[in-house]
Design a protein around this motif. Structure first.
Motif, PDB file in Angstrom:
ATOM      1  N   VAL A  14       0.863  -1.180   0.000  1.00 53.33           N
ATOM      2  CA  VAL A  14       0.000   0.000   0.000  1.00 53.33           C
ATOM      3  C   VAL A  14       0.896   1.225   0.000  1.00 53.33           C
ATOM      4  O   VAL A  14       1.757   1.379   0.879  1.00 53.33           O
ATOM      5  N   ASP A  15       0.719   2.113  -0.989  1.00 50.82           N
ATOM      6  CA  ASP A  15       1.584   3.296  -1.061  1.00 50.82           C
ATOM      7  C   ASP A  15       1.086   4.376  -0.113  1.00 50.82           C
ATOM      8  O   ASP A  15       0.081   4.202   0.591  1.00 50.82           O
ATOM      9  N   ILE A  16       1.806   5.508  -0.085  1.00 56.52           N
ATOM     10  CA  ILE A  16       1.482   6.562   0.881  1.00 56.52           C
ATOM     11  C   ILE A  16       0.141   7.231   0.572  1.00 56.52           C
ATOM     12  O   ILE A  16      -0.410   7.949   1.418  1.00 56.52           O
ATOM     13  N   MET A  17      -0.405   6.986  -0.626  1.00 56.98           N
ATOM     14  CA  MET A  17      -1.712   7.530  -0.987  1.00 56.98           C
ATOM     15  C   MET A  17      -2.844   6.603  -0.543  1.00 56.98           C
ATOM     16  O   MET A  17      -4.021   6.905  -0.750  1.00 56.98           O
ATOM     17  N   GLY A  18      -2.478   5.453   0.041  1.00 56.75           N
ATOM     18  CA  GLY A  18      -3.482   4.501   0.508  1.00 56.75           C
ATOM     19  C   GLY A  18      -3.959   3.560  -0.565  1.00 56.75           C
ATOM     20  O   GLY A  18      -4.948   2.841  -0.370  1.00 56.75           O
ATOM     21  N   LEU A  19      -3.275   3.541  -1.699  1.00 58.83           N
ATOM     22  CA  LEU A  19      -3.689   2.691  -2.807  1.00 58.83           C
ATOM     23  C   LEU A  19      -3.001   1.335  -2.711  1.00 58.83           C
ATOM     24  O   LEU A  19      -1.805   1.240  -2.415  1.00 58.83           O
ATOM     25  N   ASN A  20      -3.781   0.280  -2.978  1.00 57.93           N
ATOM     26  CA  ASN A  20      -3.221  -1.067  -3.001  1.00 57.93           C
ATOM     27  C   ASN A  20      -2.500  -1.287  -4.327  1.00 57.93           C
ATOM     28  O   ASN A  20      -3.055  -1.046  -5.399  1.00 57.93           O
ATOM     29  N   LYS A  21      -1.264  -1.764  -4.226  1.00 55.90           N
ATOM     30  CA  LYS A  21      -0.446  -1.951  -5.420  1.00 55.90           C
ATOM     31  C   LYS A  21       0.164  -3.344  -5.414  1.00 55.90           C
ATOM     32  O   LYS A  21       0.326  -3.981  -4.368  1.00 55.90           O
ATOM     33  N   THR A  22       0.519  -3.797  -6.615  1.00 56.21           N
ATOM     34  CA  THR A  22       1.228  -5.070  -6.774  1.00 56.21           C
ATOM     35  C   THR A  22       2.369  -4.856  -7.756  1.00 56.21           C
ATOM     36  O   THR A  22       2.191  -4.219  -8.800  1.00 56.21           O
ATOM     37  N   ILE A  23       3.532  -5.401  -7.424  1.00 57.76           N
ATOM     38  CA  ILE A  23       4.695  -5.286  -8.302  1.00 57.76           C
ATOM     39  C   ILE A  23       5.384  -6.639  -8.377  1.00 57.76           C
ATOM     40  O   ILE A  23       5.462  -7.373  -7.388  1.00 57.76           O
ATOM     41  N   SER A  24       5.831  -6.989  -9.569  1.00 64.53           N
ATOM     42  CA  SER A  24       6.492  -8.287  -9.746  1.00 64.53           C
ATOM     43  C   SER A  24       7.968  -8.193  -9.359  1.00 64.53           C
ATOM     44  O   SER A  24       8.577  -7.121  -9.393  1.00 64.53           O
ATOM     45  N   SER A  25       8.510  -9.332  -9.032  1.00 72.12           N
ATOM     46  CA  SER A  25       9.935  -9.384  -8.677  1.00 72.12           C
ATOM     47  C   SER A  25      10.800  -8.998  -9.871  1.00 72.12           C
ATOM     48  O   SER A  25      11.863  -8.374  -9.710  1.00 72.12           O
ATOM     49  N   LYS A  26      10.337  -9.352 -11.084  1.00 73.67           N
ATOM     50  CA  LYS A  26      11.106  -9.000 -12.278  1.00 73.67           C
ATOM     51  C   LYS A  26      11.161  -7.491 -12.466  1.00 73.67           C
ATOM     52  O   LYS A  26      12.197  -6.934 -12.850  1.00 73.67           O
ATOM     53  N   ASP A  27      10.013  -6.825 -12.194  1.00 69.30           N
ATOM     54  CA  ASP A  27       9.999  -5.363 -12.328  1.00 69.30           C
ATOM     55  C   ASP A  27      10.943  -4.718 -11.307  1.00 69.30           C
ATOM     56  O   ASP A  27      11.647  -3.748 -11.616  1.00 69.30           O
ATOM     57  N   ILE A  28      10.930  -5.257 -10.101  1.00 70.64           N
ATOM     58  CA  ILE A  28      11.838  -4.715  -9.078  1.00 70.64           C
ATOM     59  C   ILE A  28      13.289  -4.913  -9.502  1.00 70.64           C
ATOM     60  O   ILE A  28      14.141  -4.020  -9.339  1.00 70.64           O
ATOM     61  N   ALA A  29      13.582  -6.092 -10.070  1.00 67.65           N
ATOM     62  CA  ALA A  29      14.951  -6.365 -10.515  1.00 67.65           C
ATOM     63  C   ALA A  29      15.387  -5.368 -11.581  1.00 67.65           C
ATOM     64  O   ALA A  29      16.543  -4.908 -11.591  1.00 67.65           O
ATOM     65  N   LYS A  30      14.447  -5.008 -12.502  1.00 68.39           N
ATOM     66  CA  LYS A  30      14.785  -4.033 -13.543  1.00 68.39           C
ATOM     67  C   LYS A  30      15.027  -2.650 -12.940  1.00 68.39           C
ATOM     68  O   LYS A  30      15.917  -1.912 -13.362  1.00 68.39           O
ATOM     69  N   ILE A  31      14.197  -2.306 -11.949  1.00 66.02           N
ATOM     70  CA  ILE A  31      14.306  -0.979 -11.335  1.00 66.02           C
ATOM     71  C   ILE A  31      15.661  -0.803 -10.631  1.00 66.02           C
ATOM     72  O   ILE A  31      16.303   0.241 -10.731  1.00 66.02           O
ATOM     73  N   VAL A  32      16.073  -1.840  -9.919  1.00 63.82           N
ATOM     74  CA  VAL A  32      17.289  -1.713  -9.096  1.00 63.82           C
ATOM     75  C   VAL A  32      18.554  -2.141  -9.834  1.00 63.82           C
ATOM     76  O   VAL A  32      19.657  -1.995  -9.297  1.00 63.82           O
ATOM     77  N   LYS A  33      18.408  -2.668 -11.063  1.00 58.47           N
ATOM     78  CA  LYS A  33      19.586  -3.196 -11.771  1.00 58.47           C
ATOM     79  C   LYS A  33      20.719  -2.173 -11.903  1.00 58.47           C
ATOM     80  O   LYS A  33      21.895  -2.509 -11.653  1.00 58.47           O
ATOM     81  N   PRO A  34      20.462  -0.917 -12.293  1.00 62.66           N
ATOM     82  CA  PRO A  34      21.584   0.030 -12.398  1.00 62.66           C
ATOM     83  C   PRO A  34      22.346   0.192 -11.073  1.00 62.66           C
ATOM     84  O   PRO A  34      23.578   0.258 -11.060  1.00 62.66           O
ATOM     85  N   LYS A  35      21.596   0.230  -9.961  1.00 67.93           N
ATOM     86  CA  LYS A  35      22.258   0.382  -8.661  1.00 67.93           C
ATOM     87  C   LYS A  35      23.007  -0.898  -8.279  1.00 67.93           C
ATOM     88  O   LYS A  35      24.111  -0.842  -7.712  1.00 67.93           O
ATOM     89  N   VAL A  36      22.402  -2.057  -8.598  1.00 65.79           N
ATOM     90  CA  VAL A  36      23.083  -3.328  -8.316  1.00 65.79           C
ATOM     91  C   VAL A  36      24.387  -3.413  -9.101  1.00 65.79           C
ATOM     92  O   VAL A  36      25.435  -3.820  -8.572  1.00 65.79           O
TER      93      VAL A  36
END
Length: 720
Positions: free
Chosen positions: A282-304
């Motif tokens: 749930v984000d700070i706006m109170g909305l329920n969200k779902t994110i896949s592990s693959k999407d997270i991996a893409k988001i953090v890949k540059p930092k990794v």
């Protein structure tokens, strides 16, 4: 309330005070196996720590207290002493080698090894202080011995060996005071006393890379929340340490920004993504969200990728700018998808040579209570902190050094010298100082005379006399009066080796041994002269004629004539080795001259013979252009004309008229006259002195005895 005391139960309590959480472990060592009695993990409620450093001591102390109380409930043991590990973005290391040579062959004891290590650590600390350009105050937090050497050869253990020379090569590690001090104060808030302090990479190494693997060139990366701690092994020992202020929290911040959640929730998403395909939040706006592990991996890949590249660059730097053979990864930050593969790619080694270490390295660890304990890479460092207690048993203590409260890393064998080193007391003020060295030159070459040793420092420990090797304990009061310098170096001319040598000369026909003389800055000097700084001393390879006369007790006066190697000299003429020198009175010189000189009668007879020869009737006397006379046109015995001419010297004796002592005198019988010829014509008995010396004058000037005289010269000769 716990009914058992920690000291009675002989258990160790270890805390891994991390950036995101505090992990507590209670256990004991038995026959090389570490037995875990209980473990507890508690996350910080706020970001009280950043990059491995405590920012809010009170909040971290509160978290530690919660962990302590939960473990006391599990074990029924009152916990009082704790082992901790330090980390920080400003880790400094010094690698040094220290040698010690015994006067005689010596059997090495455990105390000798300790003294050797201590001296090496002191040397490392001195090198660090010398090169430290920051304003931060650093403390020694640990050291690792790399190699021992026995008479120049590497050896595993020095104890018991007979040696003349021993050496140790080690790495000493330093952290800023605020890193260490914050850990201690946080533990104090939880009523805990620090029993041992180690470095996080050392603790991780205890578990992740056993001794038998350290012959290989390996790297360990402990990726926590705030820092990535690195150590490198090779040739059987740890060769380098490093720390990077980039780790799991950097990835968490990216997730927080992308998912629009707070930091703690972002951290939960990161952890859940490593175990599940999808994560709900749930984000700070109170909305329920779902994110896949693959999407997270893409988001953090540059930092990794950035984290992996920085880790590999640091490993290569620590390893002499070359890759290691394999890399072990531990810690929660290392569990992020893609990190291990990125390390292999950046290191340019096969992927199978980079591994996340977990349960497989815990073969020597027994979990007595398996409730909720997951044997993964997150446990490596917490367990290593406990095990390091048995390997190191180090701590910090406080002492008063010359009135200043000083914190010292306690290895159980602290001495006064360790406190002096930590207080940055000058090393030269502990030991007797030599006086100023005297520097000068002898015959153009530099010489020096060492100063005298002074008095050693006066040391008082708790009001009683002590020395630098006296053992110290917590809260000791140490007072040190600096050592003093001795007298400056000194030297005298007669102490110079070259000055002591002698040489032979012949004086008036007798061989004698002459001493050397010296000048200082161009001026003659006495043997007892005290040499001053910068003096230019020259030891002469000769004596003057005057010095030889003084040696032989010969009085030089106006009547003395000096001959050196048969040449007329004076009192300053140099007399070298094997030279001949004569001292004569003037009358003796005159008598010597006349000894071989022809008399007037002999000259007259010779002249008559020549005149008779010139008037011979059988020949005609011819004078050539040079005034030489010869017989010409003389027939040979057979009546033939003589071809060769016989040269006859034209010796024309004549009288010479001079004035001696205002009386006219005529000299006879010579073609040329010199000054001493007048003594044949005047009444002056040289063999009967009538004064100290003969005064001579030729036309108002002082003549030489063999100086030519001519017609009309005015001469004076008399005794004085």
């Amino acid at each position: 309330m716990a009914s058992l005391e920690q000291a009675d139960q002989k258990v160790v309590f270890g805390l891994d005070i991390g950036t995101r959480s505090v992990v507590g472990t209670v256990g004991y060592m038995n026959d090389g196996q570490f037995n875990v009695i209980a473990q507890c993990v508690e996350k910080h409620e706020t970001r009280a720590m950043l990059d491995g450093q405590i920012h809010d001591i009170g909040k971290v102390g509160a978290t530690i207290k919660v962990v302590k109380e939960k473990l006391e409930q599990q074990t029924d043991i009152h916990l009082t002493d704790v082992c901790i590990a330090a980390a920080g973005r400003v880790l400094k290391t010094v690698r040094t080698t220290y040698d010690y040579e015994y006067v005689d062959a010596h059997d090495i004891t455990e105390e000798d090894i300790y003294n050797l290590d201590s001296a090496a650590v002191e040397q490392a600390y001195s090198e660090f202080i010398k090169n430290n350009t920051s304003d931060l105050k650093f403390y020694l937090v640990g050291y690792s011995v790399m190699h021992y050497y026995l008479d120049g050869y590497q050896i595993a253990n020095l104890e018991g060996h007979n040696a003349g020379k021993v050496s140790v090569e080690l790495i000493a590690t330093f952290l800023p005071d605020d890193c260490v001090d914050g850990l201690y104060k946080a533990c104090e808030r939880a009523d805990l006393k620090v029993a041992n302090l180690t470095l996080e990479p050392i603790a991780a190494m205890m578990v992740a890379i056993p001794d038998r693997f350290r012959m290989l060139n390996l790297a360990l990366v402990d990726v926590g929340a705030g820092t990535s701690d690195i150590c490198v092994t090779d040739d059987g020992s740890i060769t380098a340490y490093g720390m990077l202020p980039i780790a799991g929290d950097d990835i968490t911040e990216i997730i927080a920004q992308h998912c629009l959640v707070d930091f703690n929730q972002a951290d939960e998403i990161k952890i859940a993504a490593s175990h599940n395909d999808k994560v709900d939040y749930v984000d700070i706006m109170g909305l329920n969200k779902t994110i896949s592990s693959k999407d997270i991996a893409k988001i953090v890949k540059p930092k990794v990728d950035e984290m992996a590249k920085k880790a590999v660059d640091e490993i290569k730097r620590l390893n002499g700018d070359k890759p290691v053979s394999a890399v072990f990864v531990v810690g929660g930050g290392g569990c992020v998808p893609g990190y291990v593969k990125a390390i292999a790619r950046e290191m340019d080694i096969p992927e199978e040579r980079v591994a996340l270490r977990g349960e497989e390295v815990m073969k020597n660890i027994t979990f007595l209570n398996n409730d909720g304990i997951e044997r993964d890479s997150l446990l490596v460092t917490p367990l290593g902190i406990c095990i390091s207690y048995y390997e190191e048993a180090n701590n910090f203590i406080f002492v008063s050094f010359n009135g200043v409260q000083t914190k010292i890393y306690d290895n159980g064998k602290l001495q006064v010298v360790d406190a002096a080193m930590q207080a940055q007391f000058p090393n030269e003020d502990l030991f007797p100082k030599r006086g100023q060295e005297l520097k000068y030159t002898v015959n153009g070459k530099e010489r020096s005379s060492r100063g005298e040793p002074g008095e050693a420092a006066i040391i008082q420990l708790n009001g009683k006399p002590a020395d630098i090797h006296t053992k110290i304990r917590a809260n000791d009061i140490i007072e040190v009066t600096p050592s003093t310098a001795g007298a400056p170096g000194k030297a005298v001319i007669e102490g110079i080796p070259e000055f002591k040598t002698k040489f032979n000369v012949n004086v008036n026909g007798k061989n004698v041994e002459a001493s050397r003389f010296a000048t200082v800055n161009g001026q003659p000097s006495t043997p007892l002269y005290s040499i001053q700084a910068g003096d230019e001393v020259k030891v002469l390879d000769y004596n003057t004629a005057e010095q030889i006369a003084a040696l032989m007790d010969i009085d030089i006066n106006e009547d003395t004539v000096i001959f050196v190697n048969n040449e007329r000299g004076n009192k300053d003429t140099p007399v070298y080795e094997n030279f001949k020198i004569e001292f004569k009175a003037q009358e003796e010189v005159i008598m010597d001259y006349y000894k071989d000189f022809p008399s007037a009668d002999e000259v007259a007879i010779s002249q008559e013979n020549e005149e008779s020869y010139e008037s011979t009737e059988d020949g005609r006397l011819v004078e050539d252009a040079d005034g030489q006379l010869s017989f010409d046109d003389l027939p040979d015995d057979d009546g033939s004309q003589k071809e060769e001419q016989v040269v006859v010297r034209n010796i024309l004796a004549h009288d010479l008229h001079v004035t001696v002592n205002n009386e006219p005198i005529t000299l006879h019988g010579k073609a040329d006259y010199v000054f001493v010829d007048i003594f044949d014509a005047i009444d002056f008995d040289l063999s009967k002195p009538n004064g100290r010396a003969i005064v001579t004058s030729l036309n108002g000037a002082t003549p030489e005895y063999l100086q030519p005289i001519k017609e009309g010269d005015r001469i004076e000769v008399y005794w004085k």
